[in-house]
Design a protein around this motif. Structure first.
Motif, PDB file in Angstrom:
ATOM      1  N   THR A 101       0.401  -1.091   0.060  1.00 43.96           N
ATOM      2  CA  THR A 101      -0.062   0.084  -0.264  1.00 43.96           C
ATOM      3  C   THR A 101       0.624   1.690  -0.199  1.00 43.96           C
ATOM      4  O   THR A 101       0.541   2.506   0.351  1.00 43.96           O
ATOM      5  CB  THR A 101      -0.960  -0.016   1.453  1.00 43.96           C
ATOM      6  N   ARG A 110      -3.863   3.424   3.659  1.00 47.89           N
ATOM      7  CA  ARG A 110      -3.764   2.410   3.764  1.00 47.89           C
ATOM      8  C   ARG A 110      -5.498   1.615   3.872  1.00 47.89           C
ATOM      9  O   ARG A 110      -5.225   0.003   2.036  1.00 47.89           O
ATOM     10  CB  ARG A 110      -3.090   1.553   4.711  1.00 47.89           C
ATOM     11  N   ARG A 113      -7.554   1.526  -0.101  1.00 48.42           N
ATOM     12  CA  ARG A 113      -5.760   0.132  -0.646  1.00 48.42           C
ATOM     13  C   ARG A 113      -6.349  -0.885  -1.212  1.00 48.42           C
ATOM     14  O   ARG A 113      -5.819  -1.586  -1.843  1.00 48.42           O
ATOM     15  CB  ARG A 113      -4.819   0.701  -0.941  1.00 48.42           C
TER      16      ARG A 113
END
Length: 258
Positions: A101, A110, A113
């Motif tokens: 990520t 993060r 993602r």
């Protein structure tokens, strides 16, 4: 149900340990703290993990790839080069997705993602540096009872020093590093609906800022109060606390392990 773990941070306050590895790979009792966290979930029936990698993510990949072979008894045929694995019965039955990520992505970035790997379903989220004796099934039951988008586990912050109860000049009791009696903080054990991805703008977003603030402001964030054990591992002092508990045979976060 999938468990997302953010394991991409640098861990600058553990720099003595994190020069060569990410913070989730710092060991307690000879095992990475990431393993301890995963054991706490899998012991309660949650064995499908999605781990967000960043700083030195290759170290976590290598550990995970070699986890089963290094836990097994091996028969090596030197002439042919073949290796037979005798996997021990007690090895964990996990499914683990390891997702890069980015090196400098924020915590919210993060999370976003991971969207394609989590899909359109309820999921768990936690950080790769904290342990607790949370009843995960009760946490999930609470989340489903209120119908909101997000549940955060609220915990009592551990005291930095031992607590003294004093009458006059006499110490009547001493408690080493208790959970504080007042105040609740973010314990970072979440249950979330997939709609929360829409609350994250991009890679720079920190989950603890705009997403959580907006969820709270719109009445979509509920708190599951956990008065029991919780400890993050931000510093070497925190690591020593966890190591001492483990070495003393009194590691509360093992409560639900099998």
């Amino acid at each position: 149900m999938k468990v997302a773990i953010l394991a991409g941070g640098v861990g600058s306050r553990l720099s003595e340990e994190t020069v060569a590895k990410p913070k989730p790979m710092v060991e307690v009792g000879g095992r990475p703290i990431l393993w301890h966290i995963m054991k706490s979930y899998s012991g309660q029936g949650f064995r499908d993990f999605v781990i967000a990698l960043g700083y030195k993510g290759e170290v976590i990949k290598e550990w995970m790839i070699n986890y089963a072979p290094l836990s097994a008894n091996l028969t090596v045929h030197t002439q042919s080069g073949t290796v037979e694995h005798e996997t021990p019965e007690e090895i964990e039955d996990w499914r683990v997705q390891l997702i890069d990520t980015g090196q400098s992505t924020g915590t919210g970035g993060r999370v976003k993602r991971l969207k394609d790997y989590i899909g359109n379903e309820t999921f768990m989220l936690t950080w790769g540096d904290g342990v607790a004796d949370i009843d995960i099934n009760e946490l999930l039951k609470f989340h489903r009872s209120h119908g909101k988008l997000a549940t955060v586990t609220a915990v009592r912050p551990p005291a930095r020093f031992g607590l003294l109860e004093i009458e006059g000049d006499a110490v009547k009791s001493f408690t080493e590093k208790p959970q504080l009696g007042e105040g609740w903080i973010n314990g970072a054990f979440f249950v979330l609906e997939p709609e929360v991805f829409d609350y994250v703008d991009g890679d720079e977003t920190m989950w603890e800022k705009a997403p959580m603030e907006t969820l709270a402001r719109t009445g979509q964030l509920m708190a599951y109060k956990h008065p029991g054990f919780w400890q993050c591992m931000d510093t070497l002092r925190h690591r020593k606390i966890l190591e001492d508990l483990w070495d003393g045979g009194d590691a509360p976060w093992k409560k639900y392990w099998h």
